[in-house]
Design a protein around this motif. Structure first.
Motif, PDB file in Angstrom:
ATOM      1  N   LEU A 410       0.819  -1.211   0.000  1.00 39.01           N
ATOM      2  CA  LEU A 410       0.000   0.000   0.000  1.00 39.01           C
ATOM      3  C   LEU A 410       0.852   1.260   0.000  1.00 39.01           C
ATOM      4  O   LEU A 410       0.560   2.212  -0.710  1.00 39.01           O
ATOM      5  N   ALA A 411       1.900   1.273   0.822  1.00 42.28           N
ATOM      6  CA  ALA A 411       2.684   2.499   0.966  1.00 42.28           C
ATOM      7  C   ALA A 411       3.976   2.192   1.700  1.00 42.28           C
ATOM      8  O   ALA A 411       4.192   1.078   2.202  1.00 42.28           O
ATOM      9  N   GLN A 412       4.830   3.217   1.758  1.00 41.28           N
ATOM     10  CA  GLN A 412       6.080   3.150   2.509  1.00 41.28           C
ATOM     11  C   GLN A 412       5.983   4.161   3.646  1.00 41.28           C
ATOM     12  O   GLN A 412       5.520   5.284   3.464  1.00 41.28           O
ATOM     13  N   LEU A 413       6.422   3.751   4.854  1.00 44.27           N
ATOM     14  CA  LEU A 413       6.278   4.590   6.028  1.00 44.27           C
ATOM     15  C   LEU A 413       7.639   4.942   6.607  1.00 44.27           C
ATOM     16  O   LEU A 413       8.423   4.054   6.953  1.00 44.27           O
ATOM     17  N   GLY A 414       7.916   6.250   6.700  1.00 47.15           N
ATOM     18  CA  GLY A 414       9.126   6.710   7.361  1.00 47.15           C
ATOM     19  C   GLY A 414      10.417   6.245   6.740  1.00 47.15           C
ATOM     20  O   GLY A 414      11.462   6.253   7.397  1.00 47.15           O
ATOM     21  N   GLY A 415      10.393   5.804   5.508  1.00 45.04           N
ATOM     22  CA  GLY A 415      11.626   5.333   4.869  1.00 45.04           C
ATOM     23  C   GLY A 415      12.134   4.027   5.438  1.00 45.04           C
ATOM     24  O   GLY A 415      13.225   3.576   5.089  1.00 45.04           O
ATOM     25  N   LEU A 426      -3.569  -5.750   8.242  1.00 42.25           N
ATOM     26  CA  LEU A 426      -2.410  -4.938   7.882  1.00 42.25           C
ATOM     27  C   LEU A 426      -1.121  -5.698   8.142  1.00 42.25           C
ATOM     28  O   LEU A 426      -0.935  -6.307   9.195  1.00 42.25           O
ATOM     29  N   VAL A 427      -0.200  -5.640   7.173  1.00 47.89           N
ATOM     30  CA  VAL A 427       1.132  -6.229   7.311  1.00 47.89           C
ATOM     31  C   VAL A 427       2.150  -5.096   7.316  1.00 47.89           C
ATOM     32  O   VAL A 427       2.104  -4.204   6.460  1.00 47.89           O
ATOM     33  N   ILE A 428       3.060  -5.128   8.284  1.00 45.43           N
ATOM     34  CA  ILE A 428       4.116  -4.120   8.394  1.00 45.43           C
ATOM     35  C   ILE A 428       5.452  -4.823   8.233  1.00 45.43           C
ATOM     36  O   ILE A 428       5.758  -5.758   8.974  1.00 45.43           O
ATOM     37  N   VAL A 429       6.252  -4.386   7.261  1.00 44.69           N
ATOM     38  CA  VAL A 429       7.511  -5.041   6.926  1.00 44.69           C
ATOM     39  C   VAL A 429       8.672  -4.075   7.136  1.00 44.69           C
ATOM     40  O   VAL A 429       8.632  -2.933   6.667  1.00 44.69           O
ATOM     41  N   ASP A 430       9.694  -4.527   7.852  1.00 45.84           N
ATOM     42  CA  ASP A 430      10.953  -3.791   7.957  1.00 45.84           C
ATOM     43  C   ASP A 430      11.748  -4.108   6.695  1.00 45.84           C
ATOM     44  O   ASP A 430      12.295  -5.201   6.552  1.00 45.84           O
ATOM     45  N   ALA A 549      21.949  -5.229   1.593  1.00 47.95           N
ATOM     46  CA  ALA A 549      20.504  -5.008   1.728  1.00 47.95           C
ATOM     47  C   ALA A 549      20.156  -3.546   1.480  1.00 47.95           C
ATOM     48  O   ALA A 549      20.966  -2.644   1.700  1.00 47.95           O
ATOM     49  N   VAL A 550      18.929  -3.327   1.032  1.00 50.10           N
ATOM     50  CA  VAL A 550      18.454  -1.977   0.765  1.00 50.10           C
ATOM     51  C   VAL A 550      18.482  -1.156   2.046  1.00 50.10           C
ATOM     52  O   VAL A 550      18.152  -1.641   3.117  1.00 50.10           O
ATOM     53  N   ARG A 551      18.907   0.075   1.951  1.00 54.88           N
ATOM     54  CA  ARG A 551      19.070   0.924   3.126  1.00 54.88           C
ATOM     55  C   ARG A 551      17.779   1.651   3.478  1.00 54.88           C
ATOM     56  O   ARG A 551      16.855   1.762   2.670  1.00 54.88           O
ATOM     57  N   ALA A 552      17.764   2.128   4.704  1.00 58.10           N
ATOM     58  CA  ALA A 552      16.615   2.926   5.148  1.00 58.10           C
ATOM     59  C   ALA A 552      16.589   4.252   4.396  1.00 58.10           C
ATOM     60  O   ALA A 552      17.592   4.693   3.817  1.00 58.10           O
ATOM     61  N   ASN A 553      15.403   4.886   4.420  1.00 60.15           N
ATOM     62  CA  ASN A 553      15.195   6.202   3.804  1.00 60.15           C
ATOM     63  C   ASN A 553      15.392   6.182   2.296  1.00 60.15           C
ATOM     64  O   ASN A 553      15.768   7.193   1.700  1.00 60.15           O
ATOM     65  N   ARG A 554      15.177   5.037   1.685  1.00 61.19           N
ATOM     66  CA  ARG A 554      15.198   4.944   0.225  1.00 61.19           C
ATOM     67  C   ARG A 554      13.758   4.766  -0.251  1.00 61.19           C
ATOM     68  O   ARG A 554      13.060   3.877   0.217  1.00 61.19           O
ATOM     69  N   ARG A 555      13.331   5.616  -1.147  1.00 60.32           N
ATOM     70  CA  ARG A 555      11.950   5.546  -1.622  1.00 60.32           C
ATOM     71  C   ARG A 555      11.800   4.406  -2.627  1.00 60.32           C
ATOM     72  O   ARG A 555      12.553   4.311  -3.598  1.00 60.32           O
ATOM     73  N   LEU A 556      10.836   3.540  -2.360  1.00 57.12           N
ATOM     74  CA  LEU A 556      10.558   2.425  -3.248  1.00 57.12           C
ATOM     75  C   LEU A 556       9.212   2.635  -3.932  1.00 57.12           C
ATOM     76  O   LEU A 556       8.298   3.230  -3.349  1.00 57.12           O
ATOM     77  N   THR A 557       9.089   2.144  -5.141  1.00 57.08           N
ATOM     78  CA  THR A 557       7.799   2.187  -5.826  1.00 57.08           C
ATOM     79  C   THR A 557       6.944   1.028  -5.324  1.00 57.08           C
ATOM     80  O   THR A 557       7.430   0.080  -4.690  1.00 57.08           O
ATOM     81  N   LEU A 558       5.653   1.073  -5.634  1.00 50.28           N
ATOM     82  CA  LEU A 558       4.756  -0.010  -5.232  1.00 50.28           C
ATOM     83  C   LEU A 558       5.190  -1.337  -5.849  1.00 50.28           C
ATOM     84  O   LEU A 558       5.098  -2.393  -5.209  1.00 50.28           O
ATOM     85  N   GLU A 559       5.668  -1.294  -7.090  1.00 51.94           N
ATOM     86  CA  GLU A 559       6.127  -2.530  -7.733  1.00 51.94           C
ATOM     87  C   GLU A 559       7.324  -3.120  -6.985  1.00 51.94           C
ATOM     88  O   GLU A 559       7.423  -4.339  -6.807  1.00 51.94           O
ATOM     89  N   GLU A 560       8.234  -2.261  -6.557  1.00 48.64           N
ATOM     90  CA  GLU A 560       9.404  -2.738  -5.805  1.00 48.64           C
ATOM     91  C   GLU A 560       8.986  -3.295  -4.445  1.00 48.64           C
ATOM     92  O   GLU A 560       9.513  -4.310  -3.988  1.00 48.64           O
ATOM     93  N   MET A 561       8.027  -2.631  -3.812  1.00 48.50           N
ATOM     94  CA  MET A 561       7.532  -3.137  -2.522  1.00 48.50           C
ATOM     95  C   MET A 561       6.876  -4.499  -2.703  1.00 48.50           C
ATOM     96  O   MET A 561       7.114  -5.433  -1.914  1.00 48.50           O
ATOM     97  N   ASN A 562       6.041  -4.644  -3.719  1.00 45.92           N
ATOM     98  CA  ASN A 562       5.394  -5.928  -3.970  1.00 45.92           C
ATOM     99  C   ASN A 562       6.415  -7.010  -4.299  1.00 45.92           C
ATOM    100  O   ASN A 562       6.274  -8.175  -3.891  1.00 45.92           O
TER     101      ASN A 562
END
Length: 600
Positions: A410-415, A426-430, A549-562
């Motif tokens: 759905l979205a990215q929270l706080g990077g 709801l699923v929350i992923v680090d 691994a991908v670092r924090a505060n990097r903006r990902l698109t919905l496709e990348e998140m999925n």
């Protein structure tokens, strides 16, 4: 005279029998729980279906163990009280094939030397029971059904100094209860009852194996554990192992059995712990109940007076089998909606034929990397490693979200976090922790177990990365050049005090080459003299995965998140990062309704 002054020489002489028995008792009888354990062993060997333990003052004043087993013939009762008198073995060959809980013939004699002891027993062929007093040897008629009652009163009355070392009644009662539970776990077909000061404090009725586990360890353990059942060569290992997130601060829920005998074995404990190394956080302790069945001639149970320790003929074989069995049980991630590769076998039942242990399938190429490379090459975060796969895979017809255990992004929270919706809520992923596990499992799959000759593909750098190195780093680079090459790293001295990184693992081509090299060199230096090759191997790969691994505060698109979510669903142990921290959490609709007071 100083207390350190040598005592006058005394002549060598034989010790009296009474003192010999009291010395032996010091090895067998440590506290009331030791007596309970020995008497339970005898009751189980007699084929008891119901055992009742009655205690007073935590077992210090009285221990009475009643069973409905086969009983002892009247003419054998006096012999049962003698040292090294037993019905369990009569030759060295039988000693090497011990299949009973007891066999030494020391317990009753040892107990009788430090306490008031009497035995009342009756066989099915006897007209009535007989009672014998260990102190006087007097044999008299008694009344009871078929079976045996052993009464132990005033423990350590003849050795009062040892009695001073006992703890409070409540503490000693706790140890006695634990002794009963240890036996009960592997004998679900037997009923156990414990009374203290006339009050019933524990009752375990005969039950199925899993119900007995639930009765003894609680429903929480069943819910937070996975079944184990594997055969590795001549070993059969079954039981349950706790999930990493249910680990405890103390090692108070760890039960290991060898051929039905509870043991405290460092080899087994280390094998279990090593299976948790990259999923357990900090100093937390795993919980487990494991039974190992092995041919009696492959294990020596005659190495400790209390039979609490054993020695295996092939210790490496047992260690590796335990580690693999636990790893297999833990490998399946909760993100996958598929059954485990192993099924639960009732603990305590006879071994049954089963499939030989199969290694888990290799991890597929990262779909996260493939999706990201194919769909969003221009928007790829700079430090997201690109897939080494030749042909990226593009999912042009995504499945319905209900078919995805981790749902749809759905979205990215706080990077830091990816928010997704699945059928439960709801699923929350680090995202960093999750991707770190994915990369780590890929590296492990490509390199193997650290014992072979496989190497990780490397990517030469167009311009070598140089850095000022410490003498320790220079020494590690020179001493471990072969290991570095297997890891896909080319690090070599450029000049005194300067190292050059000429190649990095292909999967980590976008990682900081200098930081990666320094971290790996640090790990190699730390483990240089270590015999724990596998641990060092995994820690180095863990370090590399963290850098990849991908670092924090990097903006990902919905496709990348999925893509990240789908890759998690395909990765073993995806519930935790390789440092043992959780990678995702589920918040159900019901929990959200409660949070917002809906339906009230």
């Amino acid at each position: 005279m100083s207390i350190l002054s040598p005592a006058p020489r005394r002549p060598i002489r034989e010790l009296p029998d009474a003192l010999i028995s009291q010395i032996a008792a010091g090895e067998v009888v440590e506290r009331p729980a030791s007596v309970v354990r020995e008497l339970l062993d005898n009751a189980l060997d007699a084929g008891a279906a119901q055992i009742t333990v009655r205690l007073a003052a935590g077992g210090v004043r009285a221990i009475v163990v009643e069973d409905d087993g086969a009983g002892i013939p009247a003419d054998e009762l006096p012999l049962a009280l003698r040292r090294h008198a037993t019905s369990k073995i009569d030759s060295l060959a039988e000693l090497e094939q011990v299949g009973t809980m007891g066999f030494r013939g020391e317990a009753l004699a040892a107990i009788g030397s430090v306490a008031e002891l009497s035995i009342t027993s009756r066989t099915a062929d006897d007209a009535h029971a007989r009672r014998i007093d260990a102190r006087t040897g007097e044999l008299s008629p008694a009344a009871r059904a078929t079976g045996t009652t052993v009464e132990v009163r005033e423990l350590f009355f003849s050795t009062p100094a040892r009695r001073k070392f006992l703890k409070t009644d409540a503490t000693e009662l706790g140890h006695c209860l634990e002794a009963v539970r240890r036996h009960a776990l592997v004998h679900p077909e037997v009923g156990f009852a414990v009374w203290h000061e006339g009050r019933l404090v524990e009752q375990l009725r005969p039950a199925a194996a899993e119900q007995r586990l639930r009765d003894v360890l609680g429903a929480d353990f069943i819910a937070a554990s996975r079944p184990v059942e594997v055969q590795v060569g001549p070993l059969v290992i079954r039981g349950r192992v706790g999930l990493p997130e249910a680990a405890r601060a103390r090692a108070d829920l760890q039960y290991a059995y060898v051929n039905g005998r509870h043991v405290r074995d460092r080899l087994i404990g280390h094998g279990v712990r090593s299976a948790y190394e990259d999923v357990l956080h900090g100093t937390r302790q795993p919980s487990y109940v494991l039974r190992i069945d092995i041919a009696p001639d492959r294990v020596d149970v005659n190495v400790h007076p209390t039979k609490i320790e054993v020695r295996f003929r092939d210790s490496r074989e047992v260690h590796q089998a335990v580690r693999r069995a636990v790893e297999q049980a833990l490998a399946l991630s909760r993100t996958a909606d598929v059954p485990a590769d192993v099924s639960a076998e009732p603990l305590g039942t006879a071994p049954t034929p089963m499939s030989v242990w199969r290694p888990t399938p290799p991890i597929q190429g990262s779909l996260v990397l493939q999706h990201a490379a194919a769909l969003h090459a221009r928007e790829m975060p700079p430090d997201w490693p690109r897939s080494p796969s030749a042909a990226p895979v593009v999912d042009t017809a995504p499945a319905p979200a209900d078919d995805w255990p981790l749902g749809r992004a759905l979205a990215q929270l706080g990077g830091l976090y990816v928010l997704a919706e699945n059928r439960h809520g709801l699923v929350i992923v680090d995202m960093h922790a999750a991707h770190e596990r994915i990369v780590y499992e890929q590296l492990k799959a490509r390199l193997g177990d650290g014992q072979g000759e496989r190497t990780i593909d490397s990517q030469p750098l167009l311009i070598p990365a140089t850095f000022s190195a410490t003498p320790t780093e220079v020494a590690a680079a020179e001493a471990h050049a072969t290991t570095l090459a297997r890891l896909g790293l080319d690090v070599a001295p450029l000049s005194p005090g300067v190292l050059a990184v000429r190649a990095v693992p292909a999967a980590l081509r976008d990682a900081d080459a200098v930081a990666l090299a320094r971290s790996v060199l640090g790990e190699l230096s730390e483990h240089e003299a270590s015999a724990l090759v596998q641990r060092a191997h995994d820690e180095i790969l863990s370090t590399m995965a963290c850098h990849g691994a991908v670092r924090a505060n990097r903006r990902l698109t919905l496709e990348e998140m999925n893509a990240l979510l789908r890759d998690m669903e395909r990765t073993e142990r995806a519930d935790l990062c390789n440092h043992g921290r959780p990678t995702w959490r589920q918040v159900t609709i019901k929990e959200l309704d409660t949070l917002f007071l809906r339906g009230r």
